[in-house]
Design a protein around this motif. Sequence first.
Motif, mmCIF file in Angstrom:
data_model
loop_
_atom_site.group_PDB
_atom_site.id
_atom_site.type_symbol
_atom_site.label_atom_id
_atom_site.label_comp_id
_atom_site.label_asym_id
_atom_site.label_seq_id
_atom_site.Cartn_x
_atom_site.Cartn_y
_atom_site.Cartn_z
ATOM 1 N N GLY A 129 60.635 51.069 21.236
ATOM 2 C CA GLY A 129 59.332 51.163 21.892
ATOM 3 C C GLY A 129 59.130 50.138 22.984
ATOM 4 O O GLY A 129 57.982 49.836 23.353
ATOM 5 N N ARG A 130 60.215 49.603 23.532
ATOM 6 C CA ARG A 130 60.118 48.558 24.562
ATOM 7 C C ARG A 130 59.257 48.990 25.738
ATOM 8 O O ARG A 130 58.339 48.278 26.145
ATOM 9 C CB ARG A 130 61.518 48.201 25.040
ATOM 10 N N GLU A 131 59.545 50.150 26.315
ATOM 11 C CA GLU A 131 58.806 50.609 27.488
ATOM 12 C C GLU A 131 57.339 50.841 27.146
ATOM 13 O O GLU A 131 56.450 50.518 27.930
ATOM 14 C CB GLU A 131 59.434 51.887 28.038
ATOM 15 N N GLN A 147 61.148 57.274 29.137
ATOM 16 C CA GLN A 147 60.150 56.790 30.095
ATOM 17 C C GLN A 147 59.126 57.861 30.427
ATOM 18 O O GLN A 147 57.943 57.572 30.629
ATOM 19 C CB GLN A 147 60.833 56.323 31.388
ATOM 20 N N ALA A 148 59.566 59.115 30.448
ATOM 21 C CA ALA A 148 58.637 60.198 30.769
ATOM 22 C C ALA A 148 57.542 60.319 29.723
ATOM 23 O O ALA A 148 56.378 60.565 30.036
ATOM 24 C CB ALA A 148 59.405 61.515 30.885
ATOM 25 N N SER A 149 57.910 60.107 28.456
ATOM 26 C CA SER A 149 56.934 60.283 27.386
ATOM 27 C C SER A 149 55.877 59.183 27.357
ATOM 28 O O SER A 149 54.781 59.384 26.839
ATOM 29 C CB SER A 149 57.650 60.341 26.032
ATOM 30 N N VAL A 150 56.204 57.989 27.898
ATOM 31 C CA VAL A 150 55.229 56.896 27.891
ATOM 32 C C VAL A 150 54.592 56.722 29.264
ATOM 33 O O VAL A 150 54.030 55.675 29.569
ATOM 34 C CB VAL A 150 55.875 55.569 27.430
ATOM 35 N N SER A 151 54.680 57.745 30.115
ATOM 36 C CA SER A 151 54.156 57.655 31.477
ATOM 37 C C SER A 151 52.835 58.393 31.660
ATOM 38 O O SER A 151 52.460 58.712 32.782
ATOM 39 C CB SER A 151 55.198 58.194 32.474
ATOM 40 N N ASP A 152 52.136 58.674 30.560
ATOM 41 C CA ASP A 152 50.835 59.333 30.643
ATOM 42 C C ASP A 152 49.784 58.296 31.010
ATOM 43 O O ASP A 152 49.139 57.707 30.151
ATOM 44 C CB ASP A 152 50.508 59.997 29.307
ATOM 45 N N LEU A 153 49.635 58.058 32.313
ATOM 46 C CA LEU A 153 48.710 57.022 32.765
ATOM 47 C C LEU A 153 47.271 57.344 32.393
ATOM 48 O O LEU A 153 46.460 56.441 32.189
ATOM 49 C CB LEU A 153 48.830 56.841 34.277
ATOM 50 N N ALA A 154 46.929 58.620 32.319
ATOM 51 C CA ALA A 154 45.561 58.991 31.979
ATOM 52 C C ALA A 154 45.195 58.506 30.582
ATOM 53 O O ALA A 154 44.062 58.094 30.333
ATOM 54 C CB ALA A 154 45.392 60.506 32.082
ATOM 55 N N LEU A 155 46.148 58.551 29.659
ATOM 56 C CA LEU A 155 45.899 58.067 28.298
ATOM 57 C C LEU A 155 45.557 56.580 28.320
ATOM 58 O O LEU A 155 44.555 56.145 27.740
ATOM 59 C CB LEU A 155 47.133 58.326 27.439
ATOM 60 N N PHE A 156 46.405 55.785 28.976
ATOM 61 C CA PHE A 156 46.155 54.349 29.059
ATOM 62 C C PHE A 156 44.861 54.061 29.830
ATOM 63 O O PHE A 156 44.127 53.132 29.510
ATOM 64 C CB PHE A 156 47.332 53.641 29.727
ATOM 65 N N GLU A 157 44.594 54.874 30.840
ATOM 66 C CA GLU A 157 43.390 54.689 31.655
ATOM 67 C C GLU A 157 42.121 54.859 30.831
ATOM 68 O O GLU A 157 41.190 54.052 30.915
ATOM 69 C CB GLU A 157 43.412 55.678 32.820
ATOM 70 N N ARG A 158 42.059 55.919 30.051
ATOM 71 C CA ARG A 158 40.847 56.195 29.259
ATOM 72 C C ARG A 158 40.493 55.020 28.363
ATOM 73 O O ARG A 158 39.333 54.579 28.314
ATOM 74 C CB ARG A 158 41.049 57.454 28.403
ATOM 75 N N HIS A 159 41.467 54.522 27.672
ATOM 76 C CA HIS A 159 41.181 53.463 26.710
ATOM 77 C C HIS A 159 41.031 52.098 27.392
ATOM 78 O O HIS A 159 40.312 51.228 26.887
ATOM 79 C CB HIS A 159 42.269 53.451 25.634
#
Length: 365
Positions: free
Chosen positions: A348-350, A30-42
């Motif tokens: 890759g569920r999360e 969960q920590a590795s897919v918690s980069d909100l900035a990455l999702f935010e940019r795109h």
Amino acid sequence: MSAYVGTGLLTNEGQAWKHSRSRVRPQFSQASVSDLALFERHSQELVRKLVPGTDGWTRHTDLQQLFFDFTLDVATEFFYGRSVHSQNPVTQAALGGPGKTGPPNGEVFTKCIDVVTDWVGAMSTLGKWYKYAPARQFKRSRAKIYEMVDWYVDRAVARVTDEFPTKPLDPSRFVLLDELAKNTDDKLWLRNETIGLLTGGRATSAALLGWLFYYLARQPSLYRKLRRSIVEEFGTGYEAGHFTASQLRASQYLKACIYEALRLGSPTHTSVRSAARDTTLPRGGGSQGKDPIYIPKGTTVTLNLFSLHHREDIWGKDVEHFKPERWGRFDRGWEFLPFGGGPRACIGREYSIRNPKKPTGLTTY
């Protein structure tokens, strides 16, 4: 699929599969897919494509292509550390053009993946006879994808071995390829594993977004309810970083909408397994199909997930209606398997669930 991704997590069996999964699975915490900035940019790039006119409405837009571009941009940055920027050709052009020495190009990447995945899907219906089907365009697109992914892999291995002549990536950022490269310098393995994950992650996430917006667009009252929920939970004047990944996961109605879209429009309609030994299934035998049934070793068993998620005896008489409120609790168990189940459940569920949350939140805002 093996004609495209070679040997790896998606195609291996037995000990080879266990070895691949043990290497890849820890990187999907969960920590590795918690980069909100990455999702935010795109997500912001996606929203900028939906510009309202003077009447306050956006023009007719093909959301499907936008969603595929969005999920490719997120996936390439998450897996490889550098997005192909298929949503923003201007940014891509500033990074340099495609070629053996230049960074991968989003438009080329998109076209090649579409060709390859269409071919793989068509060949799956032919079974062992697929080798006799025309494959020239598939092979040409596959070679181009290999070339572009190898560009990433070469640099990841060089960074880990201190051979890369330029500045390394930000160490605070999570990059799947770099983490995998810390454990092996086998470039073929790194290419095969990441291509399989990239292709699956892009297609299923884009399909989920498409179904979610399909149903929300047809039920304005649910759209308004979701919008109220997001505003109440996160307020107005939304900016990245104003809430945490755990708060996003706790957004119950948004999660319910995503789960309901997964149920009605399962991105993966079937799951195929082969019996490793003689066994039985608890139902399927007898004159009524309710008794155990014998499954000999080597038998192929296909589970129709679409039918499972549309069973009236499980989901009620309103099974065909988009009804997020039915999700009073989550993860119903073996009645709900959009990511499979058991030891080979999707790692890759999360990531797949996280992908739609940012653009959905922004576009309902």
